[in-house]
Enzyme design. Structure first.
Site, short mmCIF file in Angstrom:
data_model
loop_
_atom_site.label_atom_id
_atom_site.label_comp_id
_atom_site.label_asym_id
_atom_site.label_seq_id
_atom_site.Cartn_x
_atom_site.Cartn_y
_atom_site.Cartn_z
N ARG A 120 0.86 -0.89 0.22
CA ARG A 120 -0.29 -0.37 -0.06
C ARG A 120 0.61 1.28 -0.21
O ARG A 120 0.38 2.38 0.16
CB ARG A 120 -1.16 0.26 0.98
CG ARG A 120 -2.30 -1.42 1.35
CD ARG A 120 -3.12 -0.55 1.95
NE ARG A 120 -4.03 -1.83 2.01
CZ ARG A 120 -3.39 -3.30 2.72
NH1 ARG A 120 -2.89 -3.51 3.45
NH2 ARG A 120 -5.41 -3.93 2.84
N LYS A 142 1.99 11.50 -10.58
CA LYS A 142 1.08 10.53 -11.58
C LYS A 142 1.73 9.14 -11.60
O LYS A 142 2.24 9.77 -12.31
CB LYS A 142 0.57 11.13 -12.84
CG LYS A 142 -0.79 12.54 -11.92
CD LYS A 142 -0.81 13.42 -12.90
CE LYS A 142 -2.22 13.01 -14.16
NZ LYS A 142 -2.78 13.32 -14.93
N GLU A 184 6.02 18.86 -24.54
CA GLU A 184 5.67 19.10 -23.28
C GLU A 184 6.69 20.24 -22.70
O GLU A 184 5.92 20.71 -21.38
CB GLU A 184 6.29 17.75 -22.43
CG GLU A 184 5.45 16.86 -22.49
CD GLU A 184 3.82 16.68 -22.03
OE1 GLU A 184 3.15 17.77 -21.18
OE2 GLU A 184 3.27 15.73 -21.79
N LYS A 230 4.85 22.87 -13.68
CA LYS A 230 4.71 21.49 -13.22
C LYS A 230 4.12 22.20 -11.68
O LYS A 230 3.51 21.01 -10.91
CB LYS A 230 5.27 20.62 -14.16
CG LYS A 230 3.72 19.01 -13.94
CD LYS A 230 4.34 18.09 -14.12
CE LYS A 230 3.45 17.19 -14.11
NZ LYS A 230 3.68 15.16 -14.89
N GLU A 240 -6.02 16.62 -9.51
CA GLU A 240 -6.85 16.85 -10.47
C GLU A 240 -8.28 17.29 -10.34
O GLU A 240 -9.15 16.65 -11.34
CB GLU A 240 -6.78 14.79 -11.05
CG GLU A 240 -6.16 15.31 -12.86
CD GLU A 240 -6.26 14.24 -13.80
OE1 GLU A 240 -4.91 14.39 -14.18
OE2 GLU A 240 -6.70 13.20 -13.51
N ARG A 244 -5.49 21.11 -12.41
CA ARG A 244 -4.31 20.18 -12.97
C ARG A 244 -4.71 19.88 -14.08
O ARG A 244 -3.71 19.43 -14.77
CB ARG A 244 -4.01 18.98 -11.65
CG ARG A 244 -2.91 18.37 -12.51
CD ARG A 244 -2.23 17.28 -11.52
NE ARG A 244 -1.35 16.11 -11.95
CZ ARG A 244 -0.71 15.62 -11.09
NH1 ARG A 244 -0.69 15.98 -9.45
NH2 ARG A 244 0.84 14.97 -12.07
N ASN A 248 -3.09 18.41 -18.89
CA ASN A 248 -3.06 17.76 -20.39
C ASN A 248 -3.90 18.87 -21.40
O ASN A 248 -4.59 18.28 -22.62
CB ASN A 248 -4.18 17.32 -19.87
CG ASN A 248 -3.52 16.60 -18.50
OD1 ASN A 248 -2.95 15.66 -18.86
ND2 ASN A 248 -4.85 15.47 -17.80
N HIS A 251 -3.83 16.81 -24.83
CA HIS A 251 -3.56 15.39 -24.12
C HIS A 251 -4.91 14.74 -24.50
O HIS A 251 -4.48 13.33 -25.11
CB HIS A 251 -3.14 15.41 -23.08
CG HIS A 251 -1.62 15.28 -23.08
ND1 HIS A 251 -1.00 16.82 -23.10
CD2 HIS A 251 -0.89 14.52 -22.12
CE1 HIS A 251 0.17 16.50 -22.80
NE2 HIS A 251 0.61 15.40 -21.78
N HIS A 255 -3.58 11.85 -26.59
CA HIS A 255 -3.64 10.02 -25.96
C HIS A 255 -4.32 9.29 -27.11
O HIS A 255 -4.06 7.83 -27.17
CB HIS A 255 -4.60 10.40 -24.79
CG HIS A 255 -3.46 10.87 -23.92
ND1 HIS A 255 -3.83 10.57 -22.24
CD2 HIS A 255 -2.11 10.64 -23.88
CE1 HIS A 255 -2.87 11.04 -21.33
NE2 HIS A 255 -2.20 10.93 -22.34
N HIS A 267 4.63 9.61 -27.98
CA HIS A 267 4.22 10.70 -26.97
C HIS A 267 3.87 12.55 -27.14
O HIS A 267 2.73 12.68 -27.83
CB HIS A 267 4.32 10.40 -25.32
CG HIS A 267 3.28 11.52 -24.77
ND1 HIS A 267 2.22 10.87 -24.07
CD2 HIS A 267 3.90 12.19 -23.35
CE1 HIS A 267 1.52 12.56 -23.77
NE2 HIS A 267 2.86 12.73 -23.29
#
Length: 363
Positions: A120, A142, A184, A230, A240, A244, A248, A251, A255, A267
């Site tokens: 965990r 992330k 990016e 960032k 997010e 946040r 993206n 993106h 994606h 990417h």
């Protein structure tokens, strides 16, 4: 010699990102003294560098285990994740032990998720070795893997203990891996720090041709600025909500390209097209000027990045976009710009606008 930069990420579990050269001793110094074992998750092309790291860890008395995983997106699967768990179990890893992700964005995503899920949550140190990983994947907590249904749909937020971006690692990167990472960086300029755009525009030739001996100081500045963007965002919004989500930018479409192309597109290349798509969508929605769209096209094409995508895949792309993490029910949501440096959310746009933006990038 490159000056070290330290960017503080002031989240609930704060950590530093170090940008500089010859950082392996600092990586070892970041491993807590309470740790006994260290798992290094890496890919085969980096084995020589990992052996150097292992020697330093051995000298400190740590038991070092290396999990060599497939390179790039092929390593971000449930099967590879299970392999890493098996290595941890057979090596008797405990909660005080540490995982190090040493590689590109796929490796750091995977290593972070391995650390997030073992017992965990155990500590992870990220050592990104590609430009894309330095400014994106390794910072922000992330983590995740891909599934047959899409990219990064399974994951967790798990902040690292520290991140080390050794710019000398970029010297050995192939041109087709270094340049896509600039997408990016440029993204951070479009959503917040416009000085990034100014620096890129002033150094297009050297960055496009990857003349590292010439542009290294500029590259260090760009990496540091992108990481700062960032860091500021995730410090204010780790998990997010909309703030946040601005990270993206481009993106949603990117994606969809990656999924449709079975992850054969890099990417950064997909993000480049995705930003042009988002800019065209913003223009059609009356939020971004034609000059703003053209600045996207000029910078990205000037870096040698793609700004278009074939015009016969719309149905597949639309289906993939509906699986995007920002989508709510059947409501598509996009990050667009209301002017350079001013990201906003566009929810449920008229389908004609979305298809119009696609037509603009598929022409």
């Amino acid at each position: 010699m490159t000056v070290h930069r330290t960017i503080a990420v002031a989240t609930a579990a704060p950590y530093d990102v170090t940008v500089g050269e010859n950082l392996l001793p600092e990586v070892v110094g970041a491993v807590p003294e309470t740790a006994t074992r260290v798992l290094v998750v890496t890919a085969a092309p980096l084995r020589r560098h990992v052996d150097n790291l292992k020697a330093l860890l051995d000298a400190r008395g740590f038991t070092v285990v290396i999990a060599e995983v497939p390179d790039a997106e092929e390593g971000k699967t449930a099967e590879v994740l299970a392999f890493c768990w098996q290595v941890l179990g057979k090596s008797d890893f405990t909660r005080s032990d540490v995982v190090i992700g040493f590689g590109g964005g796929a490796v750091t995503d995977l290593a972070g998720f391995v650390a997030a899920t073992w017992l965990r949550g155990v500590g992870v140190i990220q050592v990104p070795t590609t430009l894309l990983a330095m400014v994106d994947a390794a910072v922000g907590g992330k983590t995740g893997i891909n599934t047959a249904e899409g990219k990064n749909l399974v994951g967790a937020f798990h902040e690292p203990l520290a991140v080390f971006c050794d710019v000398r690692a970029l010297d050995t990167l192939p041109h087709n891996e270094l340049v896509p990472g600039l997408a990016e960086v440029v993204k951070c300029g479009f959503i917040r720090d416009q000085e990034i755009l100014t620096l890129v525009e002033a150094n297009l030739d050297g960055l496009r041709d990857a003349e590292l001996d010439v542009v290294r100081p500029v590259l260090v500045e760009l990496i540091s600025r992108a990481i700062q963007v960032k860091a500021d965002v995730v410090a204010a919004d780790l998990k997010e909500s909309f703030l946040r989500e601005i990270l993206n930018y481009g993106h949603t479409f990117a994606h969809a390209i990656e999924y449709t192309e079975r992850y054969q597109w890099r990417h950064g290349a997909a993000v480049s097209v995705g930003m042009v798509f988002a800019a065209e969508l913003a223009h059609l929605a009356g939020r971004l000027s034609e000059d703003g769209v053209e600045r996207h096209r000029a910078i990205l094409s000037g870096l040698g990045l793609p700004i278009s995508y074939p015009g016969h895949r719309w149905d597949a792309l639309l289906t993939a976009m509906k699986r995007d993490k920002k989508t709510r029910g059947d409501l598509l949501r996009f990050v667009i710009l209301a002017g350079i440096g001013n990201p906003i959310r566009l929810e449920g746009p008229d389908p004609a606008l979305v298809q119009g933006a696609y037509s603009a990038v598929s022409a």
